[in-house]
Write a protein that holds these residues in place. Structure first.
Motif, PDB file in Angstrom:
ATOM      1  N   ASP A 153       0.953  -1.184   0.048  1.00 19.87           N
ATOM      2  CA  ASP A 153      -0.019  -0.074   0.011  1.00 19.87           C
ATOM      3  C   ASP A 153       0.946   1.267   0.110  1.00 19.87           C
ATOM      4  OD1 ASP A 153      -1.694   2.003   0.265  1.00 19.87           O
ATOM      5  OD2 ASP A 153      -2.703   1.294   2.441  1.00 19.87           O
ATOM      6  N   ARG A 198      -2.063 -10.237   4.988  1.00 18.14           N
ATOM      7  CA  ARG A 198      -2.706 -10.007   3.900  1.00 18.14           C
ATOM      8  C   ARG A 198      -4.013 -10.419   3.691  1.00 18.14           C
ATOM      9  NH1 ARG A 198      -2.047 -10.990  -2.196  1.00 18.14           N
ATOM     10  NH2 ARG A 198      -0.463 -12.804  -1.437  1.00 18.14           N
ATOM     11  N   THR A 199      -5.002  -9.891   3.497  1.00 22.43           N
ATOM     12  CA  THR A 199      -6.396 -10.307   3.441  1.00 22.43           C
ATOM     13  C   THR A 199      -6.621 -11.134   2.070  1.00 22.43           C
ATOM     14  OG1 THR A 199      -7.383  -8.314   2.417  1.00 22.43           O
ATOM     15  CG2 THR A 199      -7.504  -8.520   4.719  1.00 22.43           C
ATOM     16  N   SER A 203     -12.160 -12.131   6.048  1.00 21.76           N
ATOM     17  CA  SER A 203     -12.145 -10.832   6.278  1.00 21.76           C
ATOM     18  C   SER A 203     -12.074 -10.616   7.886  1.00 21.76           C
ATOM     19  CB  SER A 203     -13.546 -10.173   5.989  1.00 21.76           C
ATOM     20  OG  SER A 203     -14.644 -10.675   6.427  1.00 21.76           O
ATOM     21  N   ALA A 211      -8.116  -5.271   7.849  1.00 22.83           N
ATOM     22  CA  ALA A 211      -8.138  -4.177   6.878  1.00 22.83           C
ATOM     23  C   ALA A 211      -7.254  -4.419   5.838  1.00 22.83           C
ATOM     24  CB  ALA A 211      -7.692  -2.990   7.732  1.00 22.83           C
ATOM     25  N   GLY A 212      -6.918  -3.689   4.785  1.00 23.42           N
ATOM     26  CA  GLY A 212      -6.023  -3.708   3.631  1.00 23.42           C
ATOM     27  C   GLY A 212      -6.544  -4.002   2.337  1.00 23.42           C
ATOM     28  N   GLU A 213      -7.657  -4.702   2.266  1.00 19.70           N
ATOM     29  CA  GLU A 213      -8.102  -5.208   0.903  1.00 19.70           C
ATOM     30  C   GLU A 213      -7.273  -5.625   0.115  1.00 19.70           C
ATOM     31  OE1 GLU A 213     -10.215  -1.709  -0.530  1.00 19.70           O
ATOM     32  OE2 GLU A 213     -12.014  -1.865   1.308  1.00 19.70           O
ATOM     33  N   GLY A 214      -6.527  -6.706   0.372  1.00 24.27           N
ATOM     34  CA  GLY A 214      -5.465  -7.359  -0.394  1.00 24.27           C
ATOM     35  C   GLY A 214      -4.054  -6.849  -0.316  1.00 24.27           C
ATOM     36  N   LYS A 215      -3.906  -5.834   0.345  1.00 25.44           N
ATOM     37  CA  LYS A 215      -2.497  -5.270   0.483  1.00 25.44           C
ATOM     38  C   LYS A 215      -2.116  -5.734   1.906  1.00 25.44           C
ATOM     39  CE  LYS A 215      -2.909  -2.665  -3.046  1.00 25.44           C
ATOM     40  NZ  LYS A 215      -1.941  -3.075  -4.250  1.00 25.44           N
TER      41      LYS A 215
END
Length: 330
Positions: A153, A198-199, A203, A211-215
Protein backbone atom coordinates in the motif's frame (compact mmCIF):
# COMPACT_ATOMS: atom_id res chain seq x y z
CA UNK A 1 13.01 -29.75 18.97
CA UNK A 2 15.08 -32.69 17.83
CA UNK A 3 18.71 -33.17 16.99
CA UNK A 4 19.33 -32.96 13.24
CA UNK A 5 22.61 -33.69 11.49
CA UNK A 6 22.14 -34.02 7.75
CA UNK A 7 24.85 -36.18 6.24
CA UNK A 8 23.88 -36.30 2.59
CA UNK A 9 22.39 -32.95 1.46
CA UNK A 10 24.60 -30.25 -0.09
CA UNK A 11 24.01 -26.90 -1.75
CA UNK A 12 25.73 -27.22 -5.12
CA UNK A 13 24.81 -23.98 -6.93
CA UNK A 14 23.23 -20.58 -6.33
CA UNK A 15 21.67 -17.89 -8.50
CA UNK A 16 19.73 -14.67 -8.01
CA UNK A 17 17.82 -11.94 -9.80
CA UNK A 18 16.34 -8.54 -9.01
CA UNK A 19 14.29 -6.35 -11.37
CA UNK A 20 16.03 -3.48 -13.14
CA UNK A 21 13.62 -0.77 -11.96
CA UNK A 22 14.88 1.02 -8.85
CA UNK A 23 12.80 2.91 -6.28
CA UNK A 24 15.08 5.14 -4.22
CA UNK A 25 14.38 6.92 -0.97
CA UNK A 26 14.15 10.14 -2.94
CA UNK A 27 11.45 8.53 -5.07
CA UNK A 28 9.63 7.50 -1.90
CA UNK A 29 9.77 11.07 -0.60
CA UNK A 30 7.84 12.18 -3.69
CA UNK A 31 5.10 9.65 -2.87
CA UNK A 32 4.62 9.94 0.91
CA UNK A 33 5.72 12.19 3.76
CA UNK A 34 9.24 10.85 4.33
CA UNK A 35 12.88 11.51 3.44
CA UNK A 36 16.13 9.64 2.91
CA UNK A 37 17.55 10.41 6.37
CA UNK A 38 14.39 9.21 8.14
CA UNK A 39 14.27 5.94 6.17
CA UNK A 40 17.97 5.12 6.51
CA UNK A 41 18.02 5.92 10.23
CA UNK A 42 15.09 3.62 10.96
CA UNK A 43 15.62 0.81 8.45
CA UNK A 44 19.02 1.02 6.76
CA UNK A 45 17.30 0.87 3.36
CA UNK A 46 18.47 3.20 0.57
CA UNK A 47 16.63 1.71 -2.41
CA UNK A 48 14.54 -1.22 -3.52
CA UNK A 49 13.96 -3.04 -6.83
CA UNK A 50 10.45 -3.05 -8.28
CA UNK A 51 9.00 -5.48 -10.83
CA UNK A 52 7.39 -4.09 -13.96
CA UNK A 53 3.61 -4.12 -14.21
CA UNK A 54 3.66 -7.32 -16.29
CA UNK A 55 6.56 -8.92 -14.36
CA UNK A 56 5.57 -11.41 -11.66
CA UNK A 57 7.16 -13.80 -9.18
CA UNK A 58 7.51 -16.62 -11.71
CA UNK A 59 9.51 -14.33 -14.02
CA UNK A 60 11.88 -13.40 -11.18
CA UNK A 61 12.29 -17.08 -10.26
CA UNK A 62 13.01 -18.17 -13.82
CA UNK A 63 15.75 -15.55 -14.18
CA UNK A 64 17.30 -16.54 -10.83
CA UNK A 65 17.32 -20.21 -11.84
CA UNK A 66 18.82 -19.33 -15.22
CA UNK A 67 21.55 -17.37 -13.41
CA UNK A 68 22.29 -20.51 -11.37
CA UNK A 69 22.46 -22.66 -14.50
CA UNK A 70 24.74 -20.22 -16.33
CA UNK A 71 27.17 -19.64 -13.47
CA UNK A 72 27.58 -23.25 -12.35
CA UNK A 73 26.90 -25.02 -15.68
CA UNK A 74 24.14 -27.08 -14.10
CA UNK A 75 21.65 -29.32 -15.86
CA UNK A 76 18.05 -29.31 -14.62
CA UNK A 77 16.71 -32.34 -16.51
CA UNK A 78 17.25 -34.58 -13.48
CA UNK A 79 15.71 -32.28 -10.88
CA UNK A 80 13.23 -34.43 -8.95
CA UNK A 81 11.46 -31.73 -6.94
CA UNK A 82 10.91 -27.96 -7.21
CA UNK A 83 10.03 -26.02 -4.06
CA UNK A 84 9.26 -22.31 -4.33
CA UNK A 85 9.00 -20.28 -1.14
CA UNK A 86 6.68 -17.35 -1.83
CA UNK A 87 3.54 -15.66 -0.58
CA UNK A 88 3.08 -13.61 -3.75
CA UNK A 89 2.47 -16.21 -6.48
CA UNK A 90 1.37 -15.02 -9.91
CA UNK A 91 -1.90 -16.91 -9.39
CA UNK A 92 -3.54 -18.89 -6.58
CA UNK A 93 -2.86 -21.83 -8.89
CA UNK A 94 -1.08 -23.14 -10.89
CA UNK A 95 1.86 -22.73 -8.53
CA UNK A 96 5.00 -20.77 -9.35
CA UNK A 97 6.87 -24.08 -9.12
CA UNK A 98 4.71 -25.47 -11.93
CA UNK A 99 5.45 -22.40 -14.06
CA UNK A 100 9.20 -22.96 -13.51
CA UNK A 101 8.84 -26.60 -14.53
CA UNK A 102 7.04 -25.59 -17.71
CA UNK A 103 9.62 -22.96 -18.65
CA UNK A 104 12.63 -25.25 -18.26
CA UNK A 105 10.84 -28.36 -19.53
CA UNK A 106 11.97 -30.50 -16.61
CA UNK A 107 10.54 -33.90 -17.58
CA UNK A 108 9.83 -35.73 -14.31
CA UNK A 109 9.60 -33.60 -11.20
CA UNK A 110 7.28 -32.76 -8.37
CA UNK A 111 6.50 -29.07 -7.94
CA UNK A 112 4.83 -27.02 -5.23
CA UNK A 113 4.89 -23.63 -3.52
CA UNK A 114 5.55 -23.24 0.20
CA UNK A 115 4.30 -20.22 2.16
CA UNK A 116 6.12 -19.36 5.36
CA UNK A 117 6.42 -15.69 4.30
CA UNK A 118 9.79 -14.20 5.27
CA UNK A 119 10.94 -17.52 6.78
CA UNK A 120 10.02 -19.31 3.57
CA UNK A 121 13.51 -19.85 2.21
CA UNK A 122 14.83 -21.50 5.37
CA UNK A 123 11.67 -23.61 5.59
CA UNK A 124 12.13 -24.69 1.97
CA UNK A 125 15.81 -25.56 2.51
CA UNK A 126 14.87 -27.55 5.58
CA UNK A 127 12.25 -29.44 3.57
CA UNK A 128 14.65 -30.13 0.69
CA UNK A 129 17.39 -31.43 2.98
CA UNK A 130 14.90 -33.69 4.74
CA UNK A 131 13.71 -35.12 1.42
CA UNK A 132 17.29 -35.95 0.43
CA UNK A 133 18.24 -37.30 3.85
CA UNK A 134 15.18 -39.58 3.76
CA UNK A 135 16.34 -40.97 0.41
CA UNK A 136 13.23 -39.74 -1.41
CA UNK A 137 15.05 -37.42 -3.82
CA UNK A 138 18.59 -36.76 -5.04
CA UNK A 139 18.26 -33.29 -6.58
CA UNK A 140 15.92 -30.51 -5.43
CA UNK A 141 15.59 -26.98 -6.81
CA UNK A 142 14.76 -24.46 -4.07
CA UNK A 143 13.70 -20.89 -4.87
CA UNK A 144 12.82 -18.02 -2.55
CA UNK A 145 11.01 -15.17 -4.27
CA UNK A 146 8.45 -12.43 -3.72
CA UNK A 147 6.96 -9.52 -5.60
CA UNK A 148 6.00 -7.41 -2.63
CA UNK A 149 5.43 -4.29 -4.71
CA UNK A 150 2.27 -5.99 -5.99
CA UNK A 151 0.74 -6.04 -2.50
CA UNK A 152 2.27 -2.90 -0.94
CA UNK A 153 0.00 0.00 0.00
CA UNK A 154 1.93 3.00 -1.27
CA UNK A 155 -0.20 5.36 0.81
CA UNK A 156 0.94 3.68 4.05
CA UNK A 157 4.06 5.61 5.08
CA UNK A 158 5.06 3.08 7.72
CA UNK A 159 5.24 0.05 5.38
CA UNK A 160 5.70 1.21 1.79
CA UNK A 161 9.29 2.32 2.46
CA UNK A 162 10.31 -1.24 3.30
CA UNK A 163 9.48 -3.59 0.49
CA UNK A 164 11.06 -4.67 -2.79
CA UNK A 165 11.07 -7.58 -5.25
CA UNK A 166 13.60 -10.30 -5.99
CA UNK A 167 14.42 -14.00 -6.21
CA UNK A 168 17.20 -16.38 -5.19
CA UNK A 169 17.65 -20.05 -6.10
CA UNK A 170 19.83 -22.94 -4.95
CA UNK A 171 20.28 -26.56 -5.98
CA UNK A 172 20.32 -29.08 -3.16
CA UNK A 173 21.81 -32.45 -4.13
CA UNK A 174 22.77 -35.68 -2.44
CA UNK A 175 26.46 -35.68 -1.56
CA UNK A 176 28.20 -38.22 0.65
CA UNK A 177 31.50 -36.32 0.55
CA UNK A 178 30.55 -32.68 1.24
CA UNK A 179 27.22 -32.41 3.06
CA UNK A 180 26.00 -28.90 3.90
CA UNK A 181 23.43 -29.23 6.64
CA UNK A 182 24.35 -29.25 10.32
CA UNK A 183 21.28 -28.38 12.43
CA UNK A 184 17.86 -26.74 12.34
CA UNK A 185 15.45 -24.95 14.64
CA UNK A 186 11.84 -24.13 13.71
CA UNK A 187 9.09 -22.37 15.61
CA UNK A 188 5.69 -20.72 15.31
CA UNK A 189 3.54 -18.29 17.26
CA UNK A 190 0.22 -18.33 15.46
CA UNK A 191 -1.31 -15.96 17.99
CA UNK A 192 0.84 -13.22 16.45
CA UNK A 193 -0.63 -13.65 12.97
CA UNK A 194 -2.68 -10.49 13.43
CA UNK A 195 0.52 -8.40 13.46
CA UNK A 196 1.40 -8.95 9.79
CA UNK A 197 -1.05 -10.26 7.23
CA UNK A 198 -2.69 -9.85 3.84
CA UNK A 199 -6.41 -10.31 3.43
CA UNK A 200 -7.73 -13.09 1.21
CA UNK A 201 -10.96 -15.05 1.28
CA UNK A 202 -11.45 -14.30 4.99
CA UNK A 203 -12.11 -10.80 6.30
CA UNK A 204 -11.31 -11.57 9.95
CA UNK A 205 -8.69 -13.44 11.96
CA UNK A 206 -9.59 -15.01 15.31
CA UNK A 207 -12.64 -12.75 15.43
CA UNK A 208 -10.64 -9.60 14.66
CA UNK A 209 -11.75 -7.67 11.53
CA UNK A 210 -8.95 -7.27 8.98
CA UNK A 211 -8.11 -4.20 6.94
CA UNK A 212 -6.07 -3.78 3.80
CA UNK A 213 -8.23 -5.17 0.97
CA UNK A 214 -5.54 -7.48 -0.41
CA UNK A 215 -2.58 -5.31 0.63
CA UNK A 216 0.09 -6.17 3.17
CA UNK A 217 -0.69 -4.85 6.67
CA UNK A 218 2.01 -4.83 9.35
CA UNK A 219 2.41 -3.75 12.95
CA UNK A 220 6.12 -3.06 12.77
CA UNK A 221 6.58 -2.61 16.52
CA UNK A 222 5.14 -6.05 17.29
CA UNK A 223 7.12 -7.77 14.52
CA UNK A 224 10.27 -6.13 15.86
CA UNK A 225 9.55 -7.41 19.38
CA UNK A 226 8.91 -10.91 18.05
CA UNK A 227 12.13 -11.01 16.02
CA UNK A 228 14.54 -9.62 18.62
CA UNK A 229 13.26 -11.97 21.33
CA UNK A 230 12.66 -15.14 19.29
CA UNK A 231 15.66 -15.26 16.95
CA UNK A 232 18.38 -15.02 19.66
CA UNK A 233 16.66 -17.87 21.51
CA UNK A 234 16.58 -19.90 18.27
CA UNK A 235 20.26 -19.22 17.69
CA UNK A 236 21.08 -20.52 21.17
CA UNK A 237 19.07 -23.67 20.46
CA UNK A 238 20.89 -24.21 17.16
CA UNK A 239 24.30 -23.86 18.75
CA UNK A 240 23.35 -26.23 21.54
CA UNK A 241 22.14 -28.86 19.05
CA UNK A 242 25.23 -28.62 16.89
CA UNK A 243 27.82 -28.38 19.65
CA UNK A 244 29.19 -25.23 18.01
CA UNK A 245 30.01 -21.90 19.65
CA UNK A 246 28.97 -18.54 18.29
CA UNK A 247 32.63 -17.92 17.46
CA UNK A 248 32.44 -20.86 15.03
CA UNK A 249 29.94 -18.99 12.84
CA UNK A 250 31.66 -17.32 9.91
CA UNK A 251 28.59 -15.53 8.53
CA UNK A 252 25.17 -14.75 9.98
CA UNK A 253 22.52 -14.34 7.25
CA UNK A 254 19.17 -13.34 8.75
CA UNK A 255 16.04 -12.25 6.93
CA UNK A 256 16.73 -8.69 5.71
CA UNK A 257 13.70 -7.08 7.30
CA UNK A 258 15.28 -4.02 8.86
CA UNK A 259 18.87 -3.20 9.75
CA UNK A 260 17.89 -2.17 13.29
CA UNK A 261 16.36 -5.62 13.86
CA UNK A 262 19.57 -7.29 12.65
CA UNK A 263 21.69 -5.07 14.92
CA UNK A 264 19.54 -5.93 17.93
CA UNK A 265 19.59 -9.68 17.17
CA UNK A 266 23.38 -9.59 16.90
CA UNK A 267 23.68 -7.72 20.18
CA UNK A 268 21.36 -10.08 22.06
CA UNK A 269 22.88 -13.25 20.59
CA UNK A 270 26.51 -12.21 20.95
CA UNK A 271 27.27 -12.47 17.23
CA UNK A 272 29.51 -9.71 15.91
CA UNK A 273 27.53 -7.41 13.63
CA UNK A 274 30.33 -7.42 11.07
CA UNK A 275 29.56 -11.11 10.51
CA UNK A 276 26.03 -10.28 9.32
CA UNK A 277 25.23 -10.39 5.61
CA UNK A 278 22.08 -8.65 4.41
CA UNK A 279 20.48 -7.54 1.15
CA UNK A 280 18.20 -4.75 2.33
CA UNK A 281 20.36 -1.69 1.65
CA UNK A 282 19.77 -1.65 -2.12
CA UNK A 283 16.97 -4.23 -2.43
CA UNK A 284 14.72 -3.51 0.57
CA UNK A 285 12.81 -6.23 2.40
CA UNK A 286 12.23 -8.91 -0.25
CA UNK A 287 10.65 -11.46 2.13
CA UNK A 288 11.46 -15.05 1.04
CA UNK A 289 14.13 -13.75 -1.36
CA UNK A 290 16.11 -11.74 1.18
CA UNK A 291 18.30 -14.56 2.56
CA UNK A 292 19.36 -16.08 -0.80
CA UNK A 293 19.97 -12.58 -2.17
CA UNK A 294 22.22 -11.76 0.79
CA UNK A 295 23.99 -15.10 0.51
CA UNK A 296 24.62 -14.63 -3.19
CA UNK A 297 25.91 -11.10 -2.63
CA UNK A 298 28.36 -12.60 -0.13
CA UNK A 299 29.44 -15.20 -2.68
CA UNK A 300 29.90 -12.64 -5.46
CA UNK A 301 31.86 -10.29 -3.19
CA UNK A 302 34.21 -13.11 -2.19
CA UNK A 303 33.17 -13.05 1.46
CA UNK A 304 31.54 -16.48 1.63
CA UNK A 305 34.13 -19.18 0.96
CA UNK A 306 34.16 -22.96 0.87
CA UNK A 307 34.31 -24.38 4.36
CA UNK A 308 32.56 -21.43 6.01
CA UNK A 309 29.87 -22.10 8.59
CA UNK A 310 26.72 -20.12 7.85
CA UNK A 311 23.81 -19.36 10.14
CA UNK A 312 20.65 -18.66 8.12
CA UNK A 313 17.62 -17.40 10.03
CA UNK A 314 14.23 -16.44 8.61
CA UNK A 315 11.34 -14.88 10.54
CA UNK A 316 8.05 -13.32 9.56
CA UNK A 317 4.31 -13.62 9.09
CA UNK A 318 2.51 -16.43 10.81
CA UNK A 319 4.37 -15.68 12.99
CA UNK A 320 7.01 -18.16 11.83
CA UNK A 321 10.73 -18.55 12.24
CA UNK A 322 13.34 -21.07 11.09
CA UNK A 323 17.10 -21.25 11.47
CA UNK A 324 19.66 -23.48 9.77
CA UNK A 325 23.35 -24.06 10.34
CA UNK A 326 24.98 -24.81 7.00
CA UNK A 327 28.52 -25.67 5.92
CA UNK A 328 29.23 -23.86 2.64
CA UNK A 329 30.95 -26.21 0.20
CA UNK A 330 31.08 -24.31 -3.10
Amino acid sequence: MTQSTFLHAAITAIGSYVPHKQLTNEDMAAMVDTNDEWIVQRTGIKARRIAEENEFTSHLCIKAVQDLVDRYEKVLDDVELIIVATHTPDLPFPSVACLIQAHFGIPATGAYDLNATCAGFTYALHTASGMIEAGLHRKVLVVGADSLSKITDYTDRSTCILFGDGAGAVLVERSDELPSYVAHHLGTDGTGGKHVYRTGLASELNGIPLAGEGKLVQNGREVYKFAVSTVPQGISALLEKSGLQKEDIDWFIPHSANLRIIESICEKSGIAFDKALYSLVHYGNTSAASIPLALDLGVKEGKVKSGDTLLLYGFGGGLTHAGLLVKWTL
